[in-house]
Each structure stands twice: as C-alpha cells, then as structure tokens.
Write an enzyme that holds these catalytic residues in place. Sequence first.
Site, short mmCIF file in Angstrom:
data_model
loop_
_atom_site.label_atom_id
_atom_site.label_comp_id
_atom_site.label_asym_id
_atom_site.label_seq_id
_atom_site.Cartn_x
_atom_site.Cartn_y
_atom_site.Cartn_z
N ASP A 295 -9.87 4.67 -0.79
CA ASP A 295 -11.05 4.82 0.87
C ASP A 295 -10.94 6.48 0.99
O ASP A 295 -10.07 7.48 1.30
CB ASP A 295 -9.40 4.77 1.21
CG ASP A 295 -7.70 5.07 0.72
OD1 ASP A 295 -7.99 5.71 -0.24
OD2 ASP A 295 -7.22 5.69 1.87
N GLU B 51 -5.39 16.81 -5.04
CA GLU B 51 -5.58 15.71 -4.95
C GLU B 51 -6.80 15.09 -6.24
O GLU B 51 -6.45 13.94 -6.20
CB GLU B 51 -5.44 15.40 -3.25
CG GLU B 51 -5.67 14.06 -3.89
CD GLU B 51 -6.05 13.71 -2.10
OE1 GLU B 51 -5.53 11.81 -1.22
OE2 GLU B 51 -6.29 14.50 -1.21
N ASN C 256 0.15 -1.26 0.09
CA ASN C 256 -0.02 -0.09 0.23
C ASN C 256 1.01 1.55 -0.25
O ASN C 256 0.95 1.99 -0.53
CB ASN C 256 -0.94 -0.03 1.37
CG ASN C 256 -1.85 1.28 1.01
OD1 ASN C 256 -2.84 1.42 2.08
ND2 ASN C 256 -1.93 2.47 0.70
#
Length: 619
Positions: free
Chosen positions: A361, A556, A233
């Site tokens: 997520d 982002e 990850n």
Amino acid sequence: MHFKLNIKETLAVLLAQEDTDGDKKITKEDQGPKKLKLQSDDGKEYIVKGTYHLSNLLQELALEKKKGKKVAEISLDQIEEPPTDRISRMIRDYFWDDLTRTIDRKGIQRILEDEKATDKTQRIYVPVDDKKGINYYKELTKELPQLQVITLPQNITPEYVRSINDKPGILALKLKKNKGVPFVVPGGRFNEMYGWDSYFEGIGLLLDGRIDLAKAMVDNFCYQVKHYGKILNANRSYYLTRTQPPFLTSFIREVYEAEGGTDHAWLSSTLEMAIKEYKNVWMVSGKRLTKNELNRYLAEGIGIPPETEDGHFDEVLKTYARKYELSLQEFTRSYTSGEINDDDLDRYFIHDRSLRESGHDTSWRLDGVCANLNCVDLNSLLFKYETDIAYLIETYFDDKFVSSKGKKYKSEYWQDLAFSRKARMNEYMWSKKHDSFFDYDIKYKKKTKFESASNFYPLWARLCSKEQAEKMVKTLFETLKQKGGISGTSKKMMEDRDPSLPQRQWDYPNGWAPHQMIIWKGLLNYGFKEEARELIYRWLWTITKNAVDYNGTIPEKYDVVACTHKVYAEYGNVGTEFDYITTSGFGWMNASYQYGLSLLAKKDRNNLNKLMDPDQLFN
C-alpha cells in the site's frame, strides 16, 4: 581508553558545536567542526573526529541519561565501534525490546493512547467467544475507567465494521495467565501487530535468540485465526474484514525448528490453525479463490478506508463530486453516510482495500485493479503453504495429521494441491517471452506484464524449475537491480505512466526489506550465491551508509537509486524522527540487517565497515 563524562555538560557542548541544524542529531548535514576533545580517565587527551564517531558519542550519552545517570562511563571502543557491529548490537539489545507491546494491565495504556484513537476514547474490542478476555478487560476498567470494552458480534460484516468507523479501537489479542502474549510492532509510532511485518520481524528475532517472542507472535496469529477468522491486516477495528499476505506456515516451521522441534503439542495446534486459515480465508470459491483456481486479494468493506490520511483520495473523489454536482466536502460526507451509492466508486474502494490487504500500500501495479488480479506473490505464498503443510505432516506426524475435530490429512493431499497450483501458475502467469511470472488479470484474461519485485516470489517458494530460475535471475538483474538493492518496481513501469500522477511508495525508486529478504532466500534456494551476495551487500551498504551519516537512522524504506532514506512518497518514512538516538529502528528493516549479516562473509562485512562502494566491488 575510557572516559567519565558529565552527561549534561558534555551533551550541551556537543550539541552546541555539532548539531548546527538543531534537530538533536549529529548528521552529515551539520556544519560543525566535526571534532571534540575529551580527556580520558588517565588524563590523556583524545579528539573524537567525524560525523559517525561524534554521533556514537551522542547516542551513548543519551542511553546513559535515559538510565537516570548524571555521569557516563564510555569507552573508546563504543565511540569507534565498527558500523556493522554497532547497528547489529543496537537491534539486538535495544530495538526489539522497544518495539514489543502487550495488551494487558502492564502495556495497555501505551496502546490506547495511540494517535489513531481519533475521538480520544480508549476502546478495546474483544471477540464474543473469548470469555476470559472479556472478563479480564472488564475487570481492568476498575483501574482504567476511561477504558471502554466492547464485545464484538458473532458475525462481523462489512456493515458492522462501517458502523464502528467513528468508534476506532484496538482488537484484543491472546492472554495467557492474565498476561498479554507479546508482539513486535513495525515501528515506534505503531502500537498494533501487523500481518506480514510480523513474519519478517520473526526472522530477525530468531537470529537474535528471541525464540520466545517469535513464538508468541505465532500464538497471536493463531488467536486471530480462531477468533477473527483471519490473520488481520493489523489488530485495529477498521481492519476486521481485511487480511494480509499469508506467511503463517513459514513462521510456524521456522520457530518450531529453531526451538529444537520439541513442542509437538504447539506444532499440532498451530498447524491446525494454518490449515483453517488456508481453507476459510483463501480457498472459498468466489471470494479470494477465482474460477481458474488461483487466488487473489479481496478485502471486504464499505466506503472510504478510514485509516487513510485526510485528502488521500481527493483526486479520485473530485471526479465523482463533479458527476453529482456537489462540492468535494459535501460529496464525501454523502458517500460516507450512505446517502449516495455509486457502484463504480464502490469497486474502486474494493480494489483499494484489496491493495492494502496485499501489503503493497500503495503501488501502481495494483491501483484500481487489485481485486481482478491473480497475484504472483500471493499464489507463491499459498504454494509454500501447501508444501510446508505437506512437509510438516510427513516429517513430524508420521505422514498422518489428525485435527482436533477428527479430520485426517496426509502429505500427499497437500503435495497434490501444490502440484496443481504450480501447473496453473505456469499456464496463466509464466511468460516465455519475458522470462518472468506476471500477475494475471481475470477480467481481461491476460498477464499484466508489470515488472515488480513480487514477480520473483516463486524463487523463494521453490516453485519454478531450474531453467526458469536461471532466466528469472537474468531478468531480475536487468530490470530491478539498483545501486542500493532491489527496487519495488522497474524504472520502465514508471516511465510508462503519466508523469503528473503521484509517486507510490512501493514503486521505483524505492526498496523495501521484505522484497530484499524474499529475493535473497530465493536466489540461495537455486544456488545463485554470488548474485545473492551482491544484492545483500548493496542493501546492507545502503542501510549502513545512512546510519553512519545520519545518527544511526534505520527507517522504514529507502530510495535504492539515490541510496537515501529521504523518501517523501505518500506516508513519509517511519523511523527517521527521534531525538539523540533511535531505540526502535523499523521492524523488518532491523530483521533484514540481521539476516543479511548472517549470510555475508567476514570480507564483505569488513568492506561494509569501510563503506566500500558496491559499484566498485561488483561492476
């Protein structure tokens, strides 16, 4: 026209006049007069007008100040540079370098001082079988006595990972000739190499001629597979049992071909690591491979994921605190220490870790169910692994690949695997009624019918038929197309939920770079050029407009309905906090801009520079 400007004086005047909210940026929110008089080298007066040109002037002054200069020589072309040229140039010339890290004598200090070292101790964890790495970092402690080098055990279990949750640290990556092999981080506040972020960043790097850096990132992935057993990850201690969406074969293939297809030894070694990852991470029965021979995300771990912010799980934990008649604080402590065991809560956190392994997520699509789902995106990615490996073996190894251990593979073996996966995905995931693929719930043995951008990965993987593709494109535009690009999930999925539930950052109305890039490529794979053009333009228009209005901000994610970077769901929006100028942007956002521009015609680029509204062009 050129200007020689005293940096300190000009900055003071510019900020005092234009930065009325005091955030060290010039944006459309500021109430200044939006004009500043300058005198050129030849004595002519020129008035800089408007938010965009004034913020460009501010940025150029900041760049020159950063170089240690007192006087800046700035041209009118720099101040009035067309937005697409400027954004692309900043990404190419500044952002990639600012996002690059190495874990060695040169770069380790910045990484170890990361805010994630919550107890302020600087630790690096090194695999037990990386003897050179262990020796290198232990030698480094002579210069950095605050550095603690910890050798990982041969067998890394969830119990071991829990035991070091209160001792967080960075995980070692590849060293070459006593230098850290470089990697690109997602954004300026990050100091670790993230899984799927790296692949999308690699697309931008290759377009910008940074083959060396993209290749280095593949090398770091292969180091992870070799020494940690998986692509992590991210290389943080609490991610040791968690992988990410698999993009390694795509990354290998694109780097190798961009480099000219000459480093055959590199291709052989990296292909072997991709096969190892495929078999050991994804194809172990009862783990990430389910009984129907499709795959799921399944991240191991015990207790509350330690990387989350305080309070993130409070609403979930309160239910269990009431069950045990404890305060939230006391229950959380008892559960974390292992004094209280609760199977239902354990299952919730398996789903939560698996959700984070998926990269999404978080999203209501996966919340509380992720480990029960054969996900469309994951199985499309593994289909791409199978077809990529078949292609590489057939094209570059004369249809016979022999691993370092003597294992022989032919392309037919991998083609058969892909054919079988495609058949199973059509059986379990394709809905004729809805003209879409959906995640399949193995517990309830049914499709979820959740409308998500992840349902369109089969277009990217070239998995669907032409007939399916035609139907899917219609569904895509009906359910996910927004003014500013593709939303992560549809509006209908949010309307069907309890309005009191919190907003998730991967859901409507938000849009993310990897989804856009995957879908553009998927559309082009099946000849939908005009549809791809429209979606590319809408996304780049959102990026360009926000950069023009907000001092070059490249964040982002975006709200693609309101077409703004002002997204407040969950973790905020990385890439919006800076003084004077951003020199980082955000990794995959930078890549999506370069990739999108490479696919647009000059006419569309001119329209972007004029900020021509997409609804006027396409509706």
